[in-house]
Design a protein around this motif. Structure first.
Motif, PDB file in Angstrom:
ATOM      1  N   GLN A  49      41.540  81.058  24.826  1.00  0.00           N
ATOM      2  CA  GLN A  49      42.255  80.352  23.766  1.00  0.00           C
ATOM      3  C   GLN A  49      43.251  81.298  23.120  1.00  0.00           C
ATOM      4  O   GLN A  49      43.046  82.517  23.088  1.00  0.00           O
ATOM      5  CB  GLN A  49      41.289  79.845  22.695  1.00  0.00           C
ATOM      6  CG  GLN A  49      40.376  78.725  23.146  1.00  0.00           C
ATOM      7  CD  GLN A  49      39.447  78.282  22.045  1.00  0.00           C
ATOM      8  OE1 GLN A  49      39.277  78.963  21.031  1.00  0.00           O
ATOM      9  NE2 GLN A  49      38.822  77.118  22.226  1.00  0.00           N
ATOM     10  N   LEU A  50      44.319  80.723  22.619  1.00  0.00           N
ATOM     11  CA  LEU A  50      45.326  81.489  21.903  1.00  0.00           C
ATOM     12  C   LEU A  50      45.618  80.750  20.608  1.00  0.00           C
ATOM     13  O   LEU A  50      46.038  79.588  20.614  1.00  0.00           O
ATOM     14  CB  LEU A  50      46.605  81.625  22.731  1.00  0.00           C
ATOM     15  CG  LEU A  50      47.696  82.548  22.178  1.00  0.00           C
ATOM     16  CD1 LEU A  50      47.178  83.976  22.090  1.00  0.00           C
ATOM     17  CD2 LEU A  50      48.943  82.494  23.056  1.00  0.00           C
ATOM     18  N   MET A  51      45.341  81.408  19.470  1.00  0.00           N
ATOM     19  CA  MET A  51      45.701  80.849  18.167  1.00  0.00           C
ATOM     20  C   MET A  51      47.140  81.251  17.869  1.00  0.00           C
ATOM     21  O   MET A  51      47.464  82.441  17.876  1.00  0.00           O
ATOM     22  CB  MET A  51      44.775  81.374  17.086  1.00  0.00           C
ATOM     23  CG  MET A  51      43.316  80.984  17.253  1.00  0.00           C
ATOM     24  SD  MET A  51      43.031  79.208  17.057  1.00  0.00           S
ATOM     25  CE  MET A  51      43.357  79.014  15.308  1.00  0.00           C
ATOM     26  N   ILE A  52      47.990  80.256  17.661  1.00  0.00           N
ATOM     27  CA  ILE A  52      49.404  80.508  17.387  1.00  0.00           C
ATOM     28  C   ILE A  52      49.724  79.959  16.008  1.00  0.00           C
ATOM     29  O   ILE A  52      49.724  78.741  15.801  1.00  0.00           O
ATOM     30  CB  ILE A  52      50.302  79.849  18.449  1.00  0.00           C
ATOM     31  CG1 ILE A  52      49.903  80.304  19.856  1.00  0.00           C
ATOM     32  CG2 ILE A  52      51.768  80.168  18.164  1.00  0.00           C
ATOM     33  CD1 ILE A  52      50.664  79.608  20.961  1.00  0.00           C
ATOM     34  N   ASP A  53      49.950  80.857  15.056  1.00  0.00           N
ATOM     35  CA  ASP A  53      50.189  80.443  13.668  1.00  0.00           C
ATOM     36  C   ASP A  53      49.098  79.493  13.177  1.00  0.00           C
ATOM     37  O   ASP A  53      49.362  78.492  12.505  1.00  0.00           O
ATOM     38  CB  ASP A  53      51.567  79.786  13.527  1.00  0.00           C
ATOM     39  CG  ASP A  53      52.700  80.790  13.666  1.00  0.00           C
ATOM     40  OD1 ASP A  53      52.426  82.002  13.541  1.00  0.00           O
ATOM     41  OD2 ASP A  53      53.841  80.364  13.898  1.00  0.00           O
ATOM     42  N   GLY A  54      47.850  79.831  13.544  1.00  0.00           N
ATOM     43  CA  GLY A  54      46.713  79.054  13.082  1.00  0.00           C
ATOM     44  C   GLY A  54      46.389  77.828  13.911  1.00  0.00           C
ATOM     45  O   GLY A  54      45.400  77.143  13.636  1.00  0.00           O
ATOM     46  N   GLN A  55      47.198  77.535  14.945  1.00  0.00           N
ATOM     47  CA  GLN A  55      46.970  76.371  15.793  1.00  0.00           C
ATOM     48  C   GLN A  55      46.396  76.822  17.139  1.00  0.00           C
ATOM     49  O   GLN A  55      46.902  77.745  17.766  1.00  0.00           O
ATOM     50  CB  GLN A  55      48.284  75.606  16.024  1.00  0.00           C
ATOM     51  CG  GLN A  55      49.009  75.225  14.755  1.00  0.00           C
ATOM     52  CD  GLN A  55      48.192  74.321  13.849  1.00  0.00           C
ATOM     53  OE1 GLN A  55      47.524  73.410  14.306  1.00  0.00           O
ATOM     54  NE2 GLN A  55      48.255  74.583  12.550  1.00  0.00           N
ATOM     55  N   LYS A  56      45.345  76.141  17.587  1.00  0.00           N
ATOM     56  CA  LYS A  56      44.646  76.549  18.813  1.00  0.00           C
ATOM     57  C   LYS A  56      45.313  75.964  20.049  1.00  0.00           C
ATOM     58  O   LYS A  56      45.649  74.792  20.102  1.00  0.00           O
ATOM     59  CB  LYS A  56      43.189  76.090  18.757  1.00  0.00           C
ATOM     60  CG  LYS A  56      42.360  76.498  19.968  1.00  0.00           C
ATOM     61  CD  LYS A  56      40.921  76.046  19.844  1.00  0.00           C
ATOM     62  CE  LYS A  56      40.815  74.545  20.016  1.00  0.00           C
ATOM     63  NZ  LYS A  56      39.425  74.066  20.021  1.00  0.00           N
ATOM     64  N   VAL A  57      45.504  76.822  21.064  1.00  0.00           N
ATOM     65  CA  VAL A  57      46.042  76.401  22.350  1.00  0.00           C
ATOM     66  C   VAL A  57      45.068  76.858  23.428  1.00  0.00           C
ATOM     67  O   VAL A  57      44.742  78.049  23.511  1.00  0.00           O
ATOM     68  CB  VAL A  57      47.441  77.002  22.612  1.00  0.00           C
ATOM     69  CG1 VAL A  57      47.924  76.645  24.009  1.00  0.00           C
ATOM     70  CG2 VAL A  57      48.433  76.523  21.557  1.00  0.00           C
ATOM     71  N   ASP A  58      44.591  75.936  24.238  1.00  0.00           N
ATOM     72  CA  ASP A  58      43.697  76.297  25.338  1.00  0.00           C
ATOM     73  C   ASP A  58      44.506  76.906  26.468  1.00  0.00           C
ATOM     74  O   ASP A  58      45.570  76.401  26.848  1.00  0.00           O
ATOM     75  CB  ASP A  58      42.947  75.058  25.843  1.00  0.00           C
ATOM     76  CG  ASP A  58      41.946  74.549  24.819  1.00  0.00           C
ATOM     77  OD1 ASP A  58      41.303  75.388  24.155  1.00  0.00           O
ATOM     78  OD2 ASP A  58      41.808  73.309  24.685  1.00  0.00           O
ATOM     79  N   LEU A  59      44.004  77.994  27.024  1.00  0.00           N
ATOM     80  CA  LEU A  59      44.674  78.696  28.120  1.00  0.00           C
ATOM     81  C   LEU A  59      43.968  78.341  29.428  1.00  0.00           C
ATOM     82  O   LEU A  59      42.798  78.687  29.629  1.00  0.00           O
ATOM     83  CB  LEU A  59      44.630  80.203  27.881  1.00  0.00           C
ATOM     84  CG  LEU A  59      45.274  80.691  26.579  1.00  0.00           C
ATOM     85  CD1 LEU A  59      45.129  82.197  26.442  1.00  0.00           C
ATOM     86  CD2 LEU A  59      46.744  80.282  26.502  1.00  0.00           C
ATOM     87  N   LEU A  60      44.676  77.660  30.293  1.00  0.00           N
ATOM     88  CA  LEU A  60      44.141  77.218  31.579  1.00  0.00           C
ATOM     89  C   LEU A  60      45.145  77.540  32.674  1.00  0.00           C
ATOM     90  O   LEU A  60      46.332  77.757  32.417  1.00  0.00           O
ATOM     91  CB  LEU A  60      43.873  75.712  31.556  1.00  0.00           C
ATOM     92  CG  LEU A  60      42.928  75.184  30.459  1.00  0.00           C
ATOM     93  CD1 LEU A  60      42.986  73.672  30.406  1.00  0.00           C
ATOM     94  CD2 LEU A  60      41.514  75.676  30.691  1.00  0.00           C
ATOM     95  N   ARG A  61      44.664  77.561  33.886  1.00  0.00           N
ATOM     96  CA  ARG A  61      45.541  77.834  35.021  1.00  0.00           C
ATOM     97  C   ARG A  61      46.695  76.831  35.059  1.00  0.00           C
ATOM     98  O   ARG A  61      46.511  75.627  34.885  1.00  0.00           O
ATOM     99  CB  ARG A  61      44.745  77.750  36.312  1.00  0.00           C
ATOM    100  CG  ARG A  61      45.579  78.052  37.552  1.00  0.00           C
ATOM    101  CD  ARG A  61      44.746  78.000  38.801  1.00  0.00           C
ATOM    102  NE  ARG A  61      45.546  78.258  39.980  1.00  0.00           N
ATOM    103  CZ  ARG A  61      45.087  78.244  41.226  1.00  0.00           C
ATOM    104  NH1 ARG A  61      43.799  77.977  41.447  1.00  0.00           N
ATOM    105  NH2 ARG A  61      45.879  78.502  42.239  1.00  0.00           N
ATOM    106  N   GLY A  62      47.911  77.358  35.260  1.00  0.00           N
ATOM    107  CA  GLY A  62      49.089  76.513  35.377  1.00  0.00           C
ATOM    108  C   GLY A  62      49.786  76.219  34.056  1.00  0.00           C
ATOM    109  O   GLY A  62      50.824  75.560  34.043  1.00  0.00           O
ATOM    110  N   LYS A  63      49.240  76.731  32.956  1.00  0.00           N
ATOM    111  CA  LYS A  63      49.869  76.470  31.658  1.00  0.00           C
ATOM    112  C   LYS A  63      50.921  77.534  31.350  1.00  0.00           C
ATOM    113  O   LYS A  63      50.696  78.731  31.564  1.00  0.00           O
ATOM    114  CB  LYS A  63      48.828  76.433  30.542  1.00  0.00           C
ATOM    115  CG  LYS A  63      49.426  76.212  29.144  1.00  0.00           C
ATOM    116  CD  LYS A  63      48.384  75.805  28.140  1.00  0.00           C
ATOM    117  CE  LYS A  63      47.968  74.361  28.320  1.00  0.00           C
ATOM    118  NZ  LYS A  63      47.117  73.862  27.224  1.00  0.00           N
ATOM    119  N   ALA A  64      52.071  77.098  30.863  1.00  0.00           N
ATOM    120  CA  ALA A  64      53.157  78.006  30.457  1.00  0.00           C
ATOM    121  C   ALA A  64      53.376  77.886  28.961  1.00  0.00           C
ATOM    122  O   ALA A  64      53.410  76.773  28.408  1.00  0.00           O
ATOM    123  CB  ALA A  64      54.437  77.678  31.208  1.00  0.00           C
TER     124      ALA A  64
END
Length: 541
Positions: A49-64
């Motif tokens: 996971q990557l928190m970007i300015d407090g917002q969560k983004v799931d990191l999965l294969r193929g994601k840019a």
């Protein structure tokens, strides 16, 4: 470099910095930092996971993901499935000056080049999946003679990113998702429905919810909740309002629900949040830190420069986070201080208005910011404002009463001793000559002690640089001179004493020139002004 057609204030050059294929270790990674340059990530494998300015983004294969400068990110990767990803960094530059031989550029970091949301749609991700491996291979195998191939692919990547911007910003040139977010930021105190936001974005309600979550990683309702909680934290810190009033101001009509959601998101009840606001204060004003010390509050984080501040040495061990201090903080110092604050995690940041918009935005991502105007108030107003903020107004009033009595006593003594003699305060800094007005040491001399200035001190906001030929305009009966310790200032001071403009001054002729130290004379705070009173009594009494 890749040149873009420059317009009014637009980017004219994109500059490639680095390209890496990163394989994380099997240990769990949790780190938090600000993004320095434009950074394109493409996940090849693993999860996290990557928190970007407090917002969560799931990191999965193929994601840019495209990260913009000044974003606050926090990595959290899976220990079982370590991340494997490409990382491309580049800068955007704007031409600011040009002469016959030199073109000057500055970094563009305002986020206006690309859409603010960071996740690229699958169609663009698949295109990058074919470009980035070739770019990495070319970059790693490039020689000085063959460095062009990865640059060519870099241009293709930029073309993909800029094409994405054009496609996603067709609502009268504005991004519909950004429009909806901006509406929430401006009307968070009102009832906001999904239908209202969908109408602003020009989409059906169902498609808007789907698209909003796709590009931001969160539903509109979660985004609105986060905005309201952020604004509630600001209002709880600054205003003498009840929790019920703050709840209504940020859009919650049910106080009990507000208390519940606030505790869920912040980890503290609103009441405890207010009580703890003075526990971990980061003072990003050297002068405001002194106000806190006067109130017997040691800042959790503040600027420390041990060689120049013997008067604060006793407090240094109690300051948990030492920030770098310099007359003019350069980029390296600012980046260091931001990293230190991210790691220190203060409860609140106390600062003045002298930070630029981007710097203040970055600070707000670390902790709620309380801004007190430095130029718009005098030191007594600063002191009262800060004491009210930390809940020590009574102590501040008592301190000020004691100070006024002391100043009045010394004022009477000096009036008898000096009469109408004129006094000037000069400062040799970085080889330049400055004269002070009604702030810093001038505040004590001309306001508190009512000594006679040689010039109209009210017209000088803080200090004024003067030339040697202007010294005669500041000819006084007594001169106080601060000379900085750097080589350039010492040299300028030695040279000044040999000039006929200096030798002819009345104070020089009478032997009434006194060297004084930068501290306490040039610090604008109650902590040092009482020290200035003592020194003035000793020098002139």
């Amino acid at each position: 470099m890749w040149r873009n057609k420059p317009g009014n204030g637009q980017v004219s050059v994109f500059s490639f910095l680095d390209m890496r294929l990163i394989t994380c270790g099997s240990q769990q990674i949790v780190s938090e930092m600000f993004v320095k340059d434009y950074t394109l990530l493409y996940i090849v494998g693993g999860t996290g996971q990557l928190m970007i300015d407090g917002q969560k983004v799931d990191l999965l294969r193929g994601k840019a993901i495209l990260l913009l400068p000044a974003m606050l990110i926090k990595w959290n990767q899976s220990a079982k499935q370590p991340l494997h990803y490409y990382c491309l960094t580049f800068q955007a530059l704007r031409q600011v000056a040009q002469d016959d031989q030199i073109i000057s550029y500055e970094k563009v970091t305002d986020g206006a080049i690309f859409p603010q949301h960071t996740q690229l749609s699958p169609s663009y991700s698949s295109e990058l999946a074919s470009l980035l491996p070739h770019m990495h291979t070319s970059y790693m195998s490039a020689s000085e003679e063959r460095s062009y191939k990865h640059q060519t692919i870099f241009h293709q990547v930029l073309g993909t990113l800029l094409e994405r911007k054009e496609e996603e910003c067709r609502c009268d040139g504005l991004d519909p998702i950004a429009l909806a977010t901006t509406y929430m930021e401006q009307h968070y105190d009102q009832e906001i429905s999904r239908d209202t936001l969908a109408g602003i974005a020009g989409m059906s309600p169902w498609y808007f919810s789907h698209k909003y979550k796709e590009v931001t990683g969160h539903s509109p309702s979660i985004m609105l909740r986060d905005i309201r909680i952020r604004m509630a934290k600001k209002q709880l810190l600054r205003q003498d309002s009840s929790i019920s009033e703050v709840a209504h101001r940020v859009g919650y009509r049910d106080e009990a629900y507000f208390r519940s959601i606030f505790k869920e998101q912040v980890g503290l009840s609103p009441t405890m949040f207010v009580k703890r606001k003075r526990d971990k204060i980061a003072a990003l004003s050297y002068h405001y830190a002194a106000h806190l010390l006067t109130l017997n509050i040691v800042p959790y984080a503040t600027y420390v420069e041990q060689k120049r501040e013997g008067h604060r040495r006793q407090f240094h061990p109690s300051i948990a986070c030492h920030l770098r201090r310099a007359r003019h903080l350069d980029t390296i110092d600012m980046e260091y201080n931001l990293r230190a604050l991210v790691q220190a995690k203060p409860e609140v940041i106390l600062c003045d208005e002298l930070f630029d918009g981007q710097e203040k935005g970055m600070l707000e991502k670390i902790a709620p910011v309380v801004e007190i105007p430095w130029l718009g108030m005098d030191w007594r107003e600063h002191f009262r404002e800060i004491s009210s903020f930390v809940g020590r107004k009574k102590e501040a009033d008592q301190w000020l009463s004691s100070y006024e009595r002391k100043a009045q006593l010394i004022r009477k003594q000096l009036k008898t001793r000096l009469g109408s003699e004129r006094v000037a305060l000069l400062h040799v800094m970085n080889g330049k000559l400055l004269v002070y007005g009604m702030r810093n040491g001038g505040s004590v001399l001309y306001q508190d002690l009512e000594l006679t200035p040689v010039h109209n001190s009210n017209v000088i906001e803080v200090c004024k640089e003067i030339e040697i030929d202007e010294l005669s305009c500041y000819d006084s009966d007594r001169l106080l001179v601060v000379v900085d310790e750097d080589k350039l200032s010492k040299q300028a001071w030695n040279e000044l004493q040999m000039r006929e403009q200096w030798i002819g001054l009345q104070a020089v002729q009478r032997g009434q020139v006194t060297s004084v130290q930068e501290i306490p004379w040039l610090e604008y705070s109650p902590f040092t002004h009482t020290m200035v009173l003592d020194e003035a009594a000793r020098l002139f009494g």
